[in-house]
Design an enzyme around this catalytic site. Structure first.
Site, PDB file in Angstrom:
ATOM      1  N   ASP A 180      -2.252 -10.613   8.004  1.00  0.00           N
ATOM      2  CA  ASP A 180      -3.373  -9.732   8.466  1.00  0.00           C
ATOM      3  C   ASP A 180      -4.159 -10.444   9.248  1.00  0.00           C
ATOM      4  O   ASP A 180      -4.607 -11.347   8.970  1.00  0.00           O
ATOM      5  CB  ASP A 180      -3.951  -9.399   6.993  1.00  0.00           C
ATOM      6  N   HIS A 219       2.007  -9.611  -1.442  1.00  0.00           N
ATOM      7  CA  HIS A 219       1.036 -10.146  -0.531  1.00  0.00           C
ATOM      8  C   HIS A 219       0.464 -11.323  -1.209  1.00  0.00           C
ATOM      9  O   HIS A 219       0.359 -11.638  -2.470  1.00  0.00           O
ATOM     10  CB  HIS A 219      -0.455  -9.281  -0.509  1.00  0.00           C
ATOM     11  N   CYS A 257      -8.325  -8.338   5.260  1.00  0.00           N
ATOM     12  CA  CYS A 257      -7.578  -7.503   4.414  1.00  0.00           C
ATOM     13  C   CYS A 257      -8.499  -6.942   3.233  1.00  0.00           C
ATOM     14  O   CYS A 257      -9.043  -7.657   2.246  1.00  0.00           O
ATOM     15  CB  CYS A 257      -6.487  -8.447   3.617  1.00  0.00           C
ATOM     16  N   GLY A 258      -8.654  -5.571   3.332  1.00  0.00           N
ATOM     17  CA  GLY A 258      -9.640  -4.967   2.360  1.00  0.00           C
ATOM     18  C   GLY A 258      -9.131  -4.864   0.963  1.00  0.00           C
ATOM     19  O   GLY A 258      -9.851  -5.179   0.059  1.00  0.00           O
ATOM     20  N   THR A 259      -7.862  -4.636   0.516  1.00  0.00           N
ATOM     21  CA  THR A 259      -7.591  -4.663  -0.579  1.00  0.00           C
ATOM     22  C   THR A 259      -7.267  -6.196  -1.101  1.00  0.00           C
ATOM     23  O   THR A 259      -7.480  -6.375  -2.538  1.00  0.00           O
ATOM     24  CB  THR A 259      -6.058  -4.116  -0.954  1.00  0.00           C
ATOM     25  N   CYS A 308      -4.812   1.098   1.747  1.00  0.00           N
ATOM     26  CA  CYS A 308      -4.889  -0.027   2.771  1.00  0.00           C
ATOM     27  C   CYS A 308      -6.317  -0.092   3.216  1.00  0.00           C
ATOM     28  O   CYS A 308      -6.912   1.138   3.911  1.00  0.00           O
ATOM     29  CB  CYS A 308      -3.879   0.290   3.943  1.00  0.00           C
ATOM     30  N   GLY A 309      -6.958  -0.985   2.968  1.00  0.00           N
ATOM     31  CA  GLY A 309      -8.491  -1.174   3.547  1.00  0.00           C
ATOM     32  C   GLY A 309      -8.674  -1.113   4.918  1.00  0.00           C
ATOM     33  O   GLY A 309      -9.362  -0.053   5.458  1.00  0.00           O
ATOM     34  N   HIS A 310      -7.845  -1.574   5.751  1.00  0.00           N
ATOM     35  CA  HIS A 310      -8.019  -1.559   7.063  1.00  0.00           C
ATOM     36  C   HIS A 310      -7.654  -0.447   7.744  1.00  0.00           C
ATOM     37  O   HIS A 310      -8.322   0.293   8.714  1.00  0.00           O
ATOM     38  CB  HIS A 310      -7.545  -2.914   8.073  1.00  0.00           C
TER      39      HIS A 310
END
Ligand code: PYC
Length: 309
Positions: A229, A205, A233-235, A85-87
């Site tokens: 989000d 997603h 959204c990093g990913t 998870c990026g964030h």
């Protein structure tokens, strides 16, 4: 249970500092399996209402099995574990800095999908180097009941995404309800029409993408819980960069500025990956919002959280 809450460009993270279950030893990937298999009520109690929300991602800190990592971390939300998870990685970096466990510079985190690098720039800003990201299918055409024909790409950025530019609504907060309804219909159509990620993985997603002022693109991202989000959204933006790179629309080393539906931004670049994909780096900001002890009274009927649909 001791937690530290933060938000990364608007999206909340809850780092569990102490009071989590004993998951034994070994690779973080194995302990993540143990968490999902044996401790679902614990996870639900942390992220579901009334203590959490559908937007919340929890990050359980565990001892890393790799000695060069600053921490091990297992992410989960109201639906289950997230591999990456990026964030929440940026939120975890800022939280570790707040706890005095890391300083400005390069560090590593052991996650269930592998070791990711983080660079702490300041008390509120960090970059994370994501897992190798790639496009699986280009120009997938879907007939979406209630919406019509929608075309998009299926790509991996640490989670599975369907990315489309076909939705008619402006990507602004006042359209969050119709955007949520439309992306839920798309996710259902993907499943009904037999589309999946690698090895049959659920595409959980959905991204609606559009041009915007002040950034390279703006997005609305539907998350597994049905929430959206708040961050870019990093990913998801990693998956988008993999598509842009595959189409020759973004060179390695060039910067991509991604704006979220609430207007917050990440800056991303990439280098080529070892397996034909790309390795993205995501730069964003996070702030601590609370330090708390969660309480679970035996008489509380909602100690394990309110079941969500
Ligand atoms: O930043 O990768 C991300 C993410 C996934 C779901 C919510 N945020």
């Amino acid at each position: 249970m001791r937690v530290i809450d933060s938000h990364t460009e608007g999206e909340p993270t809850r780092v569990i500092v102490s009071g989590g279950p004993d998951l034994g030893s070994g690779a973080v990937a194995l302990r993540a399996e143990c968490l999902a298999r044996d401790h679902a009520p614990f996870c639900a109690s942390v992220v579901r209402e009334p203590r959490g929300s559908a937007a919340l991602v929890a990050a359980l800190l565990v001892a890393p099995s790799q000695p060069d990592c600053a921490a091990g971390v297992i992410y989960f939300n109201t639906v289950g574990n997230l591999g990456m998870c990026g964030h929440a990685s940026i939120g975890t970096a800022i939280t570790l800095a707040h706890m005095g466990r890391i300083g400005v510079g390069m560090h590593k985190l052991e996650t269930p999908v592998g070791v990711v690098s983080i660079e702490l720039h300041s008390d509120h800003e960090a970059s994370i180097t994501n897992v190798e990201s790639y496009r699986l299918h280009k120009d997938v055409r879907l007939d979406v009941p209630g919406l019509g024909q929608v075309t998009g790409d299926i790509a991996w950025g640490g989670n599975w995404f369907f990315i489309t530019r076909d939705l008619p609504w402006a990507l602004h907060p006042e359209n969050i309800r119709p955007l949520t309804d439309a992306t839920l219909l798309i996710r259902q159509a993907l499943q009904d029409q037999g589309w999946s990620g690698a090895n049959g993985a659920w595409i959980d997603h959905v991204i609606a993408l559009a041009p915007c002022k002040g950034a390279d693109a703006r997005n609305f991202v539907l998350c597994p819980s049905g929430s959206y989000d708040r961050s870019p959204c990093g990913t998801g933006t990693s998956a988008l960069l993999a598509c842009l790179a595959a189409d020759g629309q973004l060179d390695a080393g060039a910067t991509w500025v991604q704006q979220s539906v609430i207007g917050s931004t990440y800056r991303l670049t990439y280098v080529a990956g070892a397996n034909g994909g790309i390795i993205p780096t995501i730069r964003g900001r996070a702030w601590i919002t609370a330090k708390a002890d969660l309480h679970f009274a035996p008489s509380d009927p909602y100690a394990a959280g309110i079941p969500v649909a």
